[in-house]
Design a protein around this motif. Structure first.
Motif, PDB file in Angstrom:
ATOM      1  N   ASP A   1     -10.147  -9.331   5.243  1.00  0.00           N
ATOM      2  CA  ASP A   1      -8.945  -8.590   5.613  1.00  0.00           C
ATOM      3  C   ASP A   1      -7.993  -8.493   4.410  1.00  0.00           C
ATOM      4  OD1 ASP A   1      -7.550  -7.174   7.430  1.00  0.00           O
ATOM      5  OD2 ASP A   1      -6.894  -8.863   8.643  1.00  0.00           O
TER       6      ASP A   1
ATOM      7  N   HIS B   1      -5.517  -0.947   0.206  1.00  0.00           N
ATOM      8  CA  HIS B   1      -4.282  -0.401   0.778  1.00  0.00           C
ATOM      9  C   HIS B   1      -3.045  -0.714  -0.087  1.00  0.00           C
ATOM     10  CE1 HIS B   1      -6.454   0.857   4.275  1.00  0.00           C
ATOM     11  NE2 HIS B   1      -6.744  -0.368   4.667  1.00  0.00           N
TER      12      HIS B   1
ATOM     13  N   ALA C   1      -2.698   1.065  -3.389  1.00  0.00           N
ATOM     14  CA  ALA C   1      -2.281   2.464  -3.220  1.00  0.00           C
ATOM     15  C   ALA C   1      -0.788   2.548  -2.899  1.00  0.00           C
ATOM     16  CB  ALA C   1      -3.106   3.122  -2.118  1.00  0.00           C
TER      17      ALA C   1
ATOM     18  N   GLU D   1      -2.077   5.470  12.912  1.00  0.00           N
ATOM     19  CA  GLU D   1      -3.529   5.466  12.844  1.00  0.00           C
ATOM     20  C   GLU D   1      -4.107   4.222  13.519  1.00  0.00           C
ATOM     21  OE1 GLU D   1      -7.006   6.066   9.523  1.00  0.00           O
ATOM     22  OE2 GLU D   1      -5.552   4.469   9.366  1.00  0.00           O
TER      23      GLU D   1
ATOM     24  N   PHE E   1      -6.954   4.929  16.174  1.00  0.00           N
ATOM     25  CA  PHE E   1      -8.301   4.404  15.964  1.00  0.00           C
ATOM     26  C   PHE E   1      -8.583   3.210  16.870  1.00  0.00           C
ATOM     27  CE2 PHE E   1      -8.856   7.211  12.540  1.00  0.00           C
ATOM     28  CZ  PHE E   1     -10.185   7.173  12.191  1.00  0.00           C
TER      29      PHE E   1
ATOM     30  N   TYR F   1     -18.515   1.015  11.335  1.00  0.00           N
ATOM     31  CA  TYR F   1     -17.658  -0.097  10.915  1.00  0.00           C
ATOM     32  C   TYR F   1     -18.459  -1.260  10.365  1.00  0.00           C
ATOM     33  CZ  TYR F   1     -13.210   1.771  11.949  1.00  0.00           C
ATOM     34  OH  TYR F   1     -12.084   2.525  11.885  1.00  0.00           O
TER      35      TYR F   1
ATOM     36  N   MET G   1      -2.643  -7.478   7.083  1.00  0.00           N
ATOM     37  CA  MET G   1      -3.319  -7.214   8.341  1.00  0.00           C
ATOM     38  C   MET G   1      -3.833  -5.770   8.363  1.00  0.00           C
ATOM     39  SD  MET G   1      -4.181  -8.386  11.243  1.00  0.00           S
ATOM     40  CE  MET G   1      -3.412  -9.948  10.831  1.00  0.00           C
ATOM     41  N   THR G   2      -5.098  -5.597   8.632  1.00  0.00           N
ATOM     42  CA  THR G   2      -5.644  -4.245   8.678  1.00  0.00           C
ATOM     43  C   THR G   2      -6.165  -3.950  10.080  1.00  0.00           C
ATOM     44  OG1 THR G   2      -7.745  -5.076   7.881  1.00  0.00           O
ATOM     45  CG2 THR G   2      -6.296  -4.094   6.259  1.00  0.00           C
ATOM     46  N   PHE G   3      -6.252  -2.678  10.401  1.00  0.00           N
ATOM     47  CA  PHE G   3      -6.730  -2.243  11.708  1.00  0.00           C
ATOM     48  C   PHE G   3      -7.862  -1.260  11.502  1.00  0.00           C
ATOM     49  CE2 PHE G   3      -2.193  -2.986  11.783  1.00  0.00           C
ATOM     50  CZ  PHE G   3      -2.169  -4.093  12.610  1.00  0.00           C
ATOM     51  N   PRO G   4      -8.635  -1.026  12.541  1.00  0.00           N
ATOM     52  CA  PRO G   4      -9.729  -0.078  12.363  1.00  0.00           C
ATOM     53  C   PRO G   4      -9.186   1.315  12.142  1.00  0.00           C
ATOM     54  CG  PRO G   4      -9.748  -1.019  14.577  1.00  0.00           C
ATOM     55  CD  PRO G   4      -8.538  -1.523  13.896  1.00  0.00           C
ATOM     56  N   GLY G   5      -9.245   1.765  10.952  1.00  0.00           N
ATOM     57  CA  GLY G   5      -8.756   3.103  10.659  1.00  0.00           C
ATOM     58  C   GLY G   5      -9.446   3.627   9.422  1.00  0.00           C
ATOM     59  N   GLY G   6     -10.189   4.701   9.564  1.00  0.00           N
ATOM     60  CA  GLY G   6     -10.937   5.217   8.426  1.00  0.00           C
ATOM     61  C   GLY G   6     -10.100   6.117   7.547  1.00  0.00           C
ATOM     62  N   ILE G   7      -9.109   6.800   8.164  1.00  0.00           N
ATOM     63  CA  ILE G   7      -8.330   7.780   7.404  1.00  0.00           C
ATOM     64  C   ILE G   7      -7.514   7.092   6.305  1.00  0.00           C
ATOM     65  CG2 ILE G   7      -6.547   9.566   7.539  1.00  0.00           C
ATOM     66  CD1 ILE G   7      -7.441   9.936  10.506  1.00  0.00           C
ATOM     67  N   SER G   8      -6.844   5.995   6.671  1.00  0.00           N
ATOM     68  CA  SER G   8      -6.017   5.294   5.679  1.00  0.00           C
ATOM     69  C   SER G   8      -6.884   4.763   4.540  1.00  0.00           C
ATOM     70  CB  SER G   8      -5.242   4.150   6.337  1.00  0.00           C
ATOM     71  OG  SER G   8      -6.129   3.258   6.963  1.00  0.00           O
ATOM     72  N   LEU G   9      -8.062   4.288   4.898  1.00  0.00           N
ATOM     73  CA  LEU G   9      -8.976   3.756   3.870  1.00  0.00           C
ATOM     74  C   LEU G   9      -9.327   4.854   2.865  1.00  0.00           C
ATOM     75  CD1 LEU G   9     -10.264   0.893   3.669  1.00  0.00           C
ATOM     76  CD2 LEU G   9     -12.364   1.917   4.512  1.00  0.00           C
TER      77      LEU G   9
ATOM     78  N   HIS H   1      -6.175   5.984   0.840  1.00  0.00           N
ATOM     79  CA  HIS H   1      -5.760   4.993  -0.161  1.00  0.00           C
ATOM     80  C   HIS H   1      -6.745   4.895  -1.329  1.00  0.00           C
ATOM     81  CE1 HIS H   1      -2.816   2.895   2.755  1.00  0.00           C
ATOM     82  NE2 HIS H   1      -2.227   3.799   2.025  1.00  0.00           N
ATOM     83  N   VAL H   2      -8.012   5.022  -1.020  1.00  0.00           N
ATOM     84  CA  VAL H   2      -9.005   5.022  -2.110  1.00  0.00           C
ATOM     85  C   VAL H   2      -8.760   6.245  -3.003  1.00  0.00           C
ATOM     86  CG1 VAL H   2     -11.464   5.314  -2.643  1.00  0.00           C
ATOM     87  CG2 VAL H   2     -10.771   3.663  -0.922  1.00  0.00           C
TER      88      VAL H   2
END
Lengths: 343, 35
Positions: free
Chosen positions: A131, A139, A142, A249, A253, A275, B1-9, B12-13
């Protein structure tokens, strides 16, 4: 430049020695290490007294019940130009203060966010480490690039003392004071640096119940700060983007995990397998970056932790935002001895 | 803390790559390197 380190301490007999020791063995020593004994009832005061005059030990009258009260009390004793805040369950890398000093040589920098690593223990701490890798290497990097860093971590952050005293008040009205500090600095347009080379090792929960409780505090505090600092969303485009990405999001999600099985079970399987694949890639990245083979081993469990995070995310959204049942009760996970080789 | 989210990933990349490319092309150092 004088550096002061401030550590709140409440019943930390298992970790406080290693924490202070990591500060005393820095390549660039601190001018001042202030430990606030916040009404400890265990051996913490005796352990701290054993350091003699190497640290400044101050006492609150009784346990304040919240870290930010102890920090506020300790701040009055700080005399350094730079204030480093850390936790009693955290160990600093030997060159942490050296890195921080270099960062503050830039006059436009008012705060620095350090890089967090989780002390090794079991599969839960391994998932938390994954995590941290995603959160910081992808994250947070960025966010720093677009000037919208979301948090200066409470266990590894540094501030210009004058800026902190003048612009950051201890409001004690959220569960995550570090987020509150960060948002306040953004509101005043102060430059915050993310220094990946300034590393701290923190002790994360090793049981599921402790994990859930800590995550509740973090996410609940996150929602409290969104409600408190909502103006940032309309005044700063970078923050609008980041808050949308994390919170909106997260809701969208997260809900897919619960809705998809009822719509089409095959879509859910595909979603979940996606995932798993991402988790493996992240595990591989963690292995290469940190040299930790166990991260690849535990990577398949990571999506389950994300689902758990999502459940707590929804729960806290309902409690803190919809029902406005603000929780300010601090959760403190059970500490364990810091074993050699855990960092 | 991260959550299941593909768009942010993904976003950000892309931000990280774009910033890295921009710095490389302009020869501008990042925050860390400037220190």
């Amino acid at each position: 430049m004088r550096i002061s380190v401030l550590i709140p301490c409440y019943n930390e007999e298992k970790t406080i020695y290693a924490c202070v020791e990591s500060l005393l063995t820095q390549t660039r020593p601190a001018e001042e290490i202030i430990v606030v004994n916040d009404g400890s009832t265990d051996k913490s005061p005796a352990i701290l007294r054993s350091f003699g005059r190497k640290i400044r030990l101050v006492y609150t009258r009784r346990n304040t019940g919240n870290k930010s009260y102890a920090q506020e009390y300790g701040l009055r004793f700080v005399t350094g130009d730079v204030l480093v805040m850390t936790d009693a369950d955290t160990m600093l890398a030997p060159d942490f203060l050296e890195r921080i000093e270099k960062d503050f040589e830039r006059q436009d920098v008012h705060a620095v966010a350090g890089y967090i690593k989780s002390m090794r223990h079991n599969w839960i701490t391994a998932c938390r480490e994954l995590d941290y890798i995603v959160g910081q290497d992808l994250h947070k990097k960025a966010q720093a690039n677009i000037g919208a860093l979301m948090v200066i971590p409470g266990c590894g952050g540094a501030f210009r003392t004058a800026t902190f005293r003048k612009h950051i008040a201890f409001d004690h009205d959220t569960l995550t004071e570090d987020l509150d500090f960060t948002y306040k600095l953004h509101e005043k347009n102060f430059k915050i640096l993310f220094d990946e080379s300034a590393v701290v090792y923190t002790q994360d929960p090793a049981t599921l119940s402790a994990y859930v409780n800590q995550t509740r505090r973090w996410i609940g505090g996150g929602w409290q700060n969104i409600v408190k600092h909502w103006r940032l969303i309309i005044t700063k485009p970078g923050h609008a983007l980041e808050i949308s990405l994390i919170y909106v999001e997260g809701l969208v999600f997260g809900s897919l995990f619960f809705i998809l099985p009822f719509i089409n079970i095959f879509y859910f399987y595909k979603f979940f397998l996606g995932y798993l694949l991402i988790a493996y890639i992240i595990g591989l990245y963690g292995l290469m970056r940190r040299g930790r083979f166990d991260l690849l081993l535990y990577a398949p469990l990571f999506p389950f932790m994300l689902i758990l995070n999502s459940c707590i995310f929804f729960e806290q959204f309902i409690k803190e935002v919809l029902l406005r049942r603000r929780n300010l009760v601090w959760f403190r996970p059970e500490r364990r001895e810091i074993a050699s080789g855990c960092v | 803390m991260t959550f299941p989210g593909g768009i942010s990933l993904v976003i950000h990349v892309l931000i990280n790559i774009a910033c890295w490319v921009t710095r490389s092309v302009r020869g501008v150092k990042g925050d860390r390197e400037r220190v």
